[in-house]
Design a protein around this motif. Structure first.
Motif, PDB file in Angstrom:
ATOM      1  N   THR A   2      -4.042   7.077 -22.452  1.00  0.00           N
ATOM      2  CA  THR A   2      -5.091   6.953 -21.447  1.00  0.00           C
ATOM      3  C   THR A   2      -5.935   5.727 -21.738  1.00  0.00           C
ATOM      4  O   THR A   2      -6.342   5.505 -22.871  1.00  0.00           O
ATOM      5  CB  THR A   2      -5.969   8.216 -21.440  1.00  0.00           C
ATOM      6  OG1 THR A   2      -5.151   9.353 -21.196  1.00  0.00           O
ATOM      7  CG2 THR A   2      -7.042   8.128 -20.374  1.00  0.00           C
ATOM      8  N   THR A   3      -6.193   4.929 -20.714  1.00  0.00           N
ATOM      9  CA  THR A   3      -7.026   3.745 -20.835  1.00  0.00           C
ATOM     10  C   THR A   3      -8.411   4.070 -20.298  1.00  0.00           C
ATOM     11  O   THR A   3      -8.545   4.600 -19.196  1.00  0.00           O
ATOM     12  CB  THR A   3      -6.424   2.578 -20.029  1.00  0.00           C
ATOM     13  OG1 THR A   3      -5.107   2.321 -20.505  1.00  0.00           O
ATOM     14  CG2 THR A   3      -7.278   1.331 -20.149  1.00  0.00           C
ATOM     15  N   LEU A   5     -12.073   2.404 -19.298  1.00  0.00           N
ATOM     16  CA  LEU A   5     -12.780   1.167 -18.994  1.00  0.00           C
ATOM     17  C   LEU A   5     -14.231   1.494 -18.700  1.00  0.00           C
ATOM     18  O   LEU A   5     -14.520   2.433 -17.959  1.00  0.00           O
ATOM     19  CB  LEU A   5     -12.152   0.462 -17.792  1.00  0.00           C
ATOM     20  CG  LEU A   5     -10.687   0.067 -17.939  1.00  0.00           C
ATOM     21  CD1 LEU A   5     -10.160  -0.501 -16.627  1.00  0.00           C
ATOM     22  CD2 LEU A   5     -10.503  -0.925 -19.067  1.00  0.00           C
ATOM     23  N   HIS A  14      -7.931  -5.245 -13.898  1.00  0.00           N
ATOM     24  CA  HIS A  14      -6.965  -4.335 -14.517  1.00  0.00           C
ATOM     25  C   HIS A  14      -6.072  -3.693 -13.451  1.00  0.00           C
ATOM     26  O   HIS A  14      -4.846  -3.656 -13.592  1.00  0.00           O
ATOM     27  CB  HIS A  14      -7.712  -3.258 -15.324  1.00  0.00           C
ATOM     28  CG  HIS A  14      -6.838  -2.219 -15.926  1.00  0.00           C
ATOM     29  ND1 HIS A  14      -6.043  -2.459 -17.026  1.00  0.00           N
ATOM     30  CD2 HIS A  14      -6.624  -0.919 -15.586  1.00  0.00           C
ATOM     31  CE1 HIS A  14      -5.383  -1.356 -17.333  1.00  0.00           C
ATOM     32  NE2 HIS A  14      -5.717  -0.410 -16.478  1.00  0.00           N
ATOM     33  N   GLU A  74       0.368   4.956 -11.908  1.00  0.00           N
ATOM     34  CA  GLU A  74      -0.884   4.745 -12.627  1.00  0.00           C
ATOM     35  C   GLU A  74      -1.951   5.541 -11.899  1.00  0.00           C
ATOM     36  O   GLU A  74      -2.332   5.224 -10.781  1.00  0.00           O
ATOM     37  CB  GLU A  74      -1.262   3.271 -12.662  1.00  0.00           C
ATOM     38  CG  GLU A  74      -2.469   2.969 -13.498  1.00  0.00           C
ATOM     39  CD  GLU A  74      -2.227   3.097 -15.000  1.00  0.00           C
ATOM     40  OE1 GLU A  74      -3.194   3.419 -15.723  1.00  0.00           O
ATOM     41  OE2 GLU A  74      -1.089   2.855 -15.454  1.00  0.00           O
ATOM     42  N   ASN A 109       0.775   7.024 -16.200  1.00  0.00           N
ATOM     43  CA  ASN A 109      -0.290   6.539 -17.084  1.00  0.00           C
ATOM     44  C   ASN A 109      -1.629   6.823 -16.408  1.00  0.00           C
ATOM     45  O   ASN A 109      -1.699   6.886 -15.187  1.00  0.00           O
ATOM     46  CB  ASN A 109      -0.153   5.036 -17.339  1.00  0.00           C
ATOM     47  CG  ASN A 109       1.164   4.696 -17.966  1.00  0.00           C
ATOM     48  OD1 ASN A 109       1.510   5.180 -19.021  1.00  0.00           O
ATOM     49  ND2 ASN A 109       1.939   3.875 -17.269  1.00  0.00           N
ATOM     50  N   THR A 111      -5.804   5.798 -16.164  1.00  0.00           N
ATOM     51  CA  THR A 111      -6.940   4.925 -16.436  1.00  0.00           C
ATOM     52  C   THR A 111      -8.196   5.632 -15.934  1.00  0.00           C
ATOM     53  O   THR A 111      -8.224   6.111 -14.804  1.00  0.00           O
ATOM     54  CB  THR A 111      -6.797   3.572 -15.729  1.00  0.00           C
ATOM     55  OG1 THR A 111      -5.642   2.896 -16.218  1.00  0.00           O
ATOM     56  CG2 THR A 111      -8.024   2.692 -15.947  1.00  0.00           C
TER      57      THR A 111
END
Length: 115
Positions: A2-3, A5, A14, A74, A109, A111
């Motif tokens: 996990t991203t 921000l 991004h 995503e 994924n 974010t």
């Protein structure tokens, strides 16, 4: 993986990069309590009619979320800062669900953007 921000990150850059790489970018925006977060996911991801607006249903729906064959999905939760400030336990539950699905699926994924 996990991203995360922050509010002052280059989140839009991004997302543009992910799209340029060919990812199927799905954006869920906001939520300030459990009900509004579940509604944001239902609306943003166009979840099926059976979605029950509860944590188990969200987990099941994310497990079943489909994208074009062979294209990474995503999942972006944008605007998470409001929930984190207003209702930390609910925020942490959403993060746990997103991280669980992220770990289970090779083609998805996550974010999280806290702005």
């Amino acid at each position: 993986m996990t991203t995360f921000l922050g509010r002052h990150s280059e989140a839009d850059d991004h997302l543009d990069q992910l799209r340029w790489l060919g990812h199927d970018v799905r954006v869920v925006t906001g939520g300030h309590d459990k009900a509004s977060v579940l509604e944001a996911f239902a609306t943003g991801l166009e979840l099926p009619e059976w979605f029950g607006h509860n944590w188990d249903a969200l987990l099941d729906a994310l497990r079943d979320l489909e994208g074009p064959r062979g294209v990474p999905v995503e999942l972006v939760w944008d605007g998470a800062h409001a929930l984190r400030q207003a209702d930390r336990p609910t925020y942490e539950t959403v993060i746990e669900i997103l991280e669980q699905v992220d770990e289970e699926r090779d083609d998805l994924n996550v974010t999280v953007i806290a702005r």
